[in-house]
Design an enzyme around this catalytic site. Structure first.
Site, short mmCIF file in Angstrom:
data_model
loop_
_atom_site.label_atom_id
_atom_site.label_comp_id
_atom_site.label_asym_id
_atom_site.label_seq_id
_atom_site.Cartn_x
_atom_site.Cartn_y
_atom_site.Cartn_z
CD GLU A 33 -2.82 1.37 2.35
OE1 GLU A 33 -2.73 0.40 3.47
OE2 GLU A 33 -3.17 2.30 2.68
NE ARG A 260 2.07 -7.87 9.90
CZ ARG A 260 2.28 -6.65 8.97
NH1 ARG A 260 3.41 -5.96 9.10
NH2 ARG A 260 1.35 -6.54 8.11
CE LYS A 270 3.19 0.32 4.76
NZ LYS A 270 2.38 -0.25 3.32
P1 ATP Z 1 2.53 -1.90 7.97
O1 ATP Z 1 1.97 -2.18 9.25
O2 ATP Z 1 3.95 -1.54 7.90
O3 ATP Z 1 1.74 -0.87 7.17
P2 ATP Z 1 1.25 -3.59 5.92
O4 ATP Z 1 1.36 -5.03 6.00
O5 ATP Z 1 0.04 -2.88 6.07
O6 ATP Z 1 2.51 -3.06 6.99
P3 ATP Z 1 1.70 -3.45 3.20
O7 ATP Z 1 2.26 -2.26 2.17
O8 ATP Z 1 0.36 -3.72 3.03
O9 ATP Z 1 2.03 -2.94 4.42
O10 ATP Z 1 2.68 -4.49 2.83
C1 ATP Z 1 2.87 -5.12 1.41
C2 ATP Z 1 3.40 -6.63 1.61
O11 ATP Z 1 4.25 -6.78 2.64
C3 ATP Z 1 2.10 -7.40 2.30
O12 ATP Z 1 2.12 -8.65 1.61
C4 ATP Z 1 2.41 -7.60 3.89
O13 ATP Z 1 1.88 -8.77 4.40
C5 ATP Z 1 4.03 -7.74 3.65
N1 ATP Z 1 4.51 -7.44 4.78
C6 ATP Z 1 4.42 -6.21 5.55
N2 ATP Z 1 5.12 -6.11 6.66
C7 ATP Z 1 5.68 -7.33 6.93
C8 ATP Z 1 6.55 -7.81 7.68
N3 ATP Z 1 7.11 -7.16 8.81
N4 ATP Z 1 7.09 -9.06 7.43
C9 ATP Z 1 6.82 -9.82 6.45
N5 ATP Z 1 5.93 -9.21 5.36
C10 ATP Z 1 5.63 -7.97 5.77
MG MG Z 2 -0.46 -1.10 6.70
MG MG Z 3 -1.47 -3.73 4.09
#
Ligand code: ATP
Ligand code: MG
Ligand code: MG
Length: 554
Positions: A33, A260, A270
């Site tokens: 995202e 994660r 983020k």
């Molecule tokens: P954040 O909490 O930092 O916003 P998010 O999962 O909402 O993380 P996205 O931009 O949706 O962020 O993530 C893109 C991809 O990366 C998704 O498939 C997500 O599951 C994966 N991802 C994000 N954070 C991690 C992590 N700490 N370990 C492994 N994969 C991750």
């Molecule tokens: Mg997020």
């Molecule tokens: Mg997400």
């Protein structure tokens, strides 16, 4: 493909292939995202998805999950593309969930026509209050049995901007008594009068994640949609939405979950990283203390180090915290191979060689990188006045102190053996100069017997007259606690390390002049350092990437 054993996601794929899934239909995606910069947690997901692409020779899309204009920006899109490329991966296609808004809308109308979706006109509080609890069923909305025509009219009105935000939502009509709370008529669309970074004001209703993600996977014909564990309870909904749209003969994507990865002494979210940026606790998303890909890059970390780190920790089924020391280890491993050795003194104290001719300069040959025979040699200036590290001298010290002490000898790296004779101090007792004598026959590599003489310590140094000044930024952990955001009653910000940045004025060998931002070096005996983009023509700024050893007190 490499020789390591398969991870559990690869086992799933192998099983699918064994049971007849055509290999040429494998397709993956990395779906960020664009609401912030990528962090080291994302690197795991990037390495997983793009690694599968390489292993199975399958396309991997970079898909921006851009359904929330309130938090998303084009700046983030650009940063994400830069970071994925820098990590060394190539995506097959650049896609945007927002490109599918019309298709998603058309499908939503189909769902309404099939009696699988309805417009609810209650407030979000009312809807929440009807959700029930995990042990008690929810309550049906009074609007649940609206007619198809009424639903279509309201939904079109929502799309056409006839209503205020919050006036209506579109919900899937599933089961308000489902044991899975996510299946209790989840919201598919909400009204949001807000410009989107790509579709501008074309839309004032935006689809929610669950409705968007699986359908985007379907549109792109992604075979294996890998996401993190928190989406496991969403899987039945993912499947329900796909069942509603999948046509015969088309591939139906499959969601699978992995854990994660958290990194110790930092936060990988983020939202929390944005808080650090907006609060001015760091200089930006790419502050070298940040666990972002851009921060790590600026600090001097290499893509290889991140990939090796991700490979070593692998893919897990349970969320976990990885010690940041492991990332440091991989940085050292790679930088040791590639970083040219140079001399820099971070906390200089002057050494005067009282028996060395005044005004004379010698150029001494020294190796660029003992780990890399092809790296060659260079010449560094030597003269009567030098700088060494203040902590490398003591007036008195026990026999375990292998550095310089009064009456003792050390070798200056690639130079001569010197002996400390006298410490000159100012009125406050601070040492201002160390007077030494040097052994003129002891020059390293000169072939004399004295040049091979063994003394216990070897120090790095620079010639005072020739050295340049540079700003060096020394970084420590951003948080003092290993898991700052996992304490029940404490906010992660309480654990910010007030001493995570120390700036010093160093003296560096003159050959470093002209080094470009991003160039990496080993400052001998000190660690790995990288030229920061804040550098100017006449003043270099360095970031300490990592020390030579793990000296950080836990
Ligand atoms: P954040 O909490 O930092 O916003 P998010 O999962 O909402 O993380 P996205 O931009 O949706 O962020 O993530 C893109 C991809 O990366 C998704 O498939 C997500 O599951 C994966 N991802 C994000 N954070 C991690 C992590 N700490 N370990 C492994 N994969 C991750
Ligand atoms: Mg997020
Ligand atoms: Mg997400």
């Amino acid at each position: 493909a490499d020789s390591r054993s398969l991870n559990f996601i690869e086992h799933i794929i192998e099983d699918d292939l064994a049971s007849g899934f055509p290999k040429d239909q494998l397709r993956f995606r990395f779906p960020p995202e664009p609401n912030g910069y990528l962090h080291i947690g994302h690197a795991s997901s990037i390495c997983l998805n793009f690694g599968l692409g390489l292993r199975y020779d399958a396309p991997v899309n970079l898909r921006f999950d851009d359904t929330n204009p309130a938090k998303e920006e084009a700046e983030y899109v650009d940063a994400i593309k830069r970071d994925v490329s820098w990590l060394g991966f190539e995506w097959a296609e650049e896609r945007y969930a927002s490109d599918y808004f019309q298709q998603l809308y058309d499908w939503a109308e189909d769902l309404i026509r099939q009696g699988k979706a309805y417009v609810d006109s209650q407030s979000s509080e009312e809807i929440a209050a009807q959700k029930g609890t995990p042990t008690e069923p929810g309550t049906n909305s009074p609007h649940r049995n609206r007619s198809v025509s009424e639903n279509l009219e309201l939904f079109r009105g929502m799309k056409d901007g006839k209503f205020e935000a919050g006036a209506h939502v579109l919900r899937a009509k599933i089961d308000m008594a489902s044991p899975n709370m996510l299946m209790r008529d989840p919201v598919m669309y909400r009204i949001l009068h807000r410009a989107h970074h790509r579709t501008n004001t074309d839309w004032c209703i935006y689809p929610l994640y669950d409705w968007t993600h699986g359908e985007s996977d379907y549109i792109e014909q992604v075979s294996h949609s890998l996401c993190t564990l928190e989406f496991k309870p969403h899987r039945p909904l993912y499947d329900w939405f796909l069942d509603a749209v999948t046509e015969a003969g088309k591939l139906r994507p499959k969601q699978r979950e992995f854990a994660r990865r958290n990194l110790s002494h930092t936060v990988v979210s983020k939202r929390k990283l944005l808080q650090l940026v907006e609060g001015g606790h760091v200089s930006g998303w790419d502050d070298p203390r940040m666990p972002t890909i851009s921060g790590l890059r600026r600090r001097g970390c290499t893509p290889e180090a991140i990939r090796n780190f991700a490979d070593t920790i692998g893919i897990a089924k349970r969320d976990n915290v990885v010690d940041v020391a492991l990332l440091d280890f991989h940085m050292r491993e790679h930088l040791n191979q590639i970083a040219p050795r140079v001399m820099a003194v971070l906390d200089p104290v002057k050494v005067v060689l009282t028996n060395y001719p005044e005004g004379e300069t010698e150029w001494l040959e020294t190796e660029n990188n003992p780990e890399d025979p092809g790296a060659g040699t260079r010449e560094i200036p030597f003269s009567r006045e030098l700088y060494i590290e203040r902590e490398d001298f003591r007036e008195q010290a026990n026999r375990k102190f292998f550095r310089l002490k009064l009456g003792g000898e050390v070798r200056l790296k690639s130079g001569y053996i010197i002996k400390a004779e006298q410490a000159v101090k100012d009125a406050s007792g601070t040492i201002t100069e160390i007077h030494c004598t040097y052994d003129p026959k002891s020059r390293s590599g000169s072939g004399t017997e004295e040049s091979r003489r063994k003394v216990k310590g070897t120090l790095h140094w620079v010639s005072a007259e020739h050295a340049h000044r540079a700003e060096v930024r020394l970084y420590d952990r951003l948080f003092t606690d290993a898991t700052p955001d996992q304490h029940k009653d404490r906010d992660f910000m309480e654990f910010l390390n007030p001493d995570s940045l120390e700036v010093v004025e160093a003296r560096i060998e003159p050959g470093l002049a002209g080094a470009q931002p991003g160039e990496r070096f080993q400052f001998q005996r000190l660690g790995y350092f990288c030229v920061d983009p804040d550098s100017s023509e006449d003043r270099l700024v360095f970031n300490r990437t990592v020390t030579l050893r793990d000296t950080w007190a836990k």
